[in-house]
Scaffold this active site. Structure first.
Site, PDB file in Angstrom:
ATOM      1  N   ASP A 141       0.859  -1.181   0.000  1.00  0.00           N
ATOM      2  CA  ASP A 141       0.000   0.000   0.000  1.00  0.00           C
ATOM      3  C   ASP A 141       0.896   1.233   0.000  1.00  0.00           C
ATOM      4  OD1 ASP A 141      -2.054   2.032   0.775  1.00  0.00           O
ATOM      5  OD2 ASP A 141      -3.263   0.271   1.252  1.00  0.00           O
TER       6      ASP A 141
ATOM      7  N   TYR B 280     -12.880   7.396 -11.919  1.00  0.00           N
ATOM      8  CA  TYR B 280     -12.982   6.118 -11.208  1.00  0.00           C
ATOM      9  C   TYR B 280     -13.650   5.062 -12.072  1.00  0.00           C
ATOM     10  CZ  TYR B 280     -14.165   2.801  -7.473  1.00  0.00           C
ATOM     11  OH  TYR B 280     -14.285   1.672  -6.697  1.00  0.00           O
TER      12      TYR B 280
ATOM     13  N   ALA C 117     -10.184  -6.137  -8.178  1.00  0.00           N
ATOM     14  CA  ALA C 117     -11.380  -5.558  -7.567  1.00  0.00           C
ATOM     15  C   ALA C 117     -11.971  -4.542  -8.523  1.00  0.00           C
ATOM     16  CB  ALA C 117     -11.024  -4.893  -6.241  1.00  0.00           C
TER      17      ALA C 117
ATOM     18  N   THR D 148      -4.605   6.588   0.717  1.00  0.00           N
ATOM     19  CA  THR D 148      -5.927   6.580   1.355  1.00  0.00           C
ATOM     20  C   THR D 148      -6.022   5.522   2.448  1.00  0.00           C
ATOM     21  OG1 THR D 148      -6.869   5.063  -0.285  1.00  0.00           O
ATOM     22  CG2 THR D 148      -7.084   7.427  -0.722  1.00  0.00           C
TER      23      THR D 148
ATOM     24  N   ASP E 153       3.920   2.173  -4.212  1.00  0.00           N
ATOM     25  CA  ASP E 153       2.892   2.598  -5.160  1.00  0.00           C
ATOM     26  C   ASP E 153       2.923   1.652  -6.359  1.00  0.00           C
ATOM     27  OD1 ASP E 153       1.287   3.806  -7.048  1.00  0.00           O
ATOM     28  OD2 ASP E 153       2.254   5.766  -6.947  1.00  0.00           O
TER      29      ASP E 153
END
Length: 330
Positions: free
Chosen positions: A34, A148, A117, A38, A59
């Site tokens: 991660d 998004y 996902a 966020t 990243d």
């Protein structure tokens, strides 16, 4: 005998952290990754010090290297709330495109099975209800939510290309509204926004007239569906969510009743491209995975409310959602 190893990106996020817990419970060695843009280390701090977990602060939009064998890769790195993807639109697009490409390349090199996902947002503001996996969607690519929505649509396309061209083992889960402990209280999504307002003694803000619908799935049910999909032999998208649909107006009243507060509901203009209906058709998940949600909304909301009540005053009164007042809530 060495444990099988799994890489979970977005590991410090809401869903990623629950996935780390599940795979450790299943006997895997978990590598969490991660960049914490966020996510929060608080979500996985209970895993530090274990001999079956390690964390990479990285990243995935940049080159990804993980030494050793990998059995599975689960790509959950992405801003997922309007607060986040409106604030960091370029990063949102990059993690869905460059990040997905990097991880698919890693999966190919490691001969690992990869699950991505995706989201119900690939359906946009749907013209078909409930939404089936065969529906192509109604998405505005240049609207405020496009960064998004289109990142996720591209992510699916890239994943299927690797599956068909390279023969890579891939899985695609389309996640509908999910809730539970470890959600960020002020990330702009409707459930934590309502509970946060109730806990602070504020009126509950509904955008539009409250007739738009959502379908909320408790996190434990979602994680079970994801795990079953990963283990299945099915490579095409599968909706995982709870088909129990409710209007936002009715949901606000449920939250007021749950929290025992006496706030009013106030109405504000509906944001651009906000979906009017959101309900998964989970026929495919039932037939292929033998899965359906088990936790009722009443039961899941109580657990989630108790979690939010345990937060500190500092967390409770950090009102990020006011920065983007008027934008869409998922």
């Amino acid at each position: 005998m060495a444990k099988e190893r799994v890489l979970i990106t977005g590991a410090a996020g809401f869903l990623g952290s629950h996935l780390c817990d599940r795979f450790i419970a299943e006997g895997f060695y978990v590598i969490g990754m991660d960049n914490l843009i966020t996510g929060s280390l608080k979500n996985i701090e209970h895993l530090f010090g274990r001999d079956d977990f390690e964390f990479y602060h990285h990243d995935v939009s940049k080159f990804v290297h993980v030494p050793g064998e990998l059995k599975y890769i689960l790509h959950f790195a992405s801003p997922a709330s309007p607060i986040d993807y409106l604030k960091i639109p370029i990063q949102t697009l990059k993690v869905g495109s460059l990040g997905t490409h990097n991880l698919l390349g890693l999966a190919k090199a490691k001969k690992a099975r990869m699950l991505i996902a995706s989201t119900s947002e690939v359906y946009g503001d749907p013209l078909v209800h409930p939404q089936t996996e065969d529906y192509y969607g109604n998405v505005n690519p240049i609207g405020p939510r496009g960064v998004y929505d289109e990142a996720k649509r591209f992510q699916e396309a890239m994943t299927m290309a690797y599956h068909t061209y390279h023969g890579l083992e891939t899985r695609i889960v389309r996640i509908f509204n999910t809730y539970g402990p470890r959600m960020r209280l002020n990330d702009g999504r409707v459930l934590p926004a309502f509970i946060g307002q109730a806990l602070r003694g504020e009126d509950l803000t509904v955008f539009g007239d409250g007739s738009q619908t959502r379908s909320f799935c408790y996190v434990d049910d979602l994680i079970e569906g994801i795990y079953r999909l990963l283990k299945s032999d099915y490579a095409y998208p599968v909706n995982v969510g709870n088909p129990d649909e409710i209007t936002i107006g009715e949901f606000a009243e449920e939250i007021i009743k749950l929290t025992g507060t006496d706030q009013k509901v106030v109405y504000k203009p509906l944001p651009k491209d906000d979906p009017m209906q959101r309900q998964p058709d989970i026929t495919r998940a039932r037939e292929i995975l033998g899965w359906e949600p088990k936790v009722s909304r009443a039961e899941g909301l109580k657990i989630t409310y108790d979690y939010f009540r345990s937060l500190s005053k500092e967390e409770l009164y950090t009102k990020e959602h006011n920065t983007f007042e008027g934008y869409a809530r998922k």
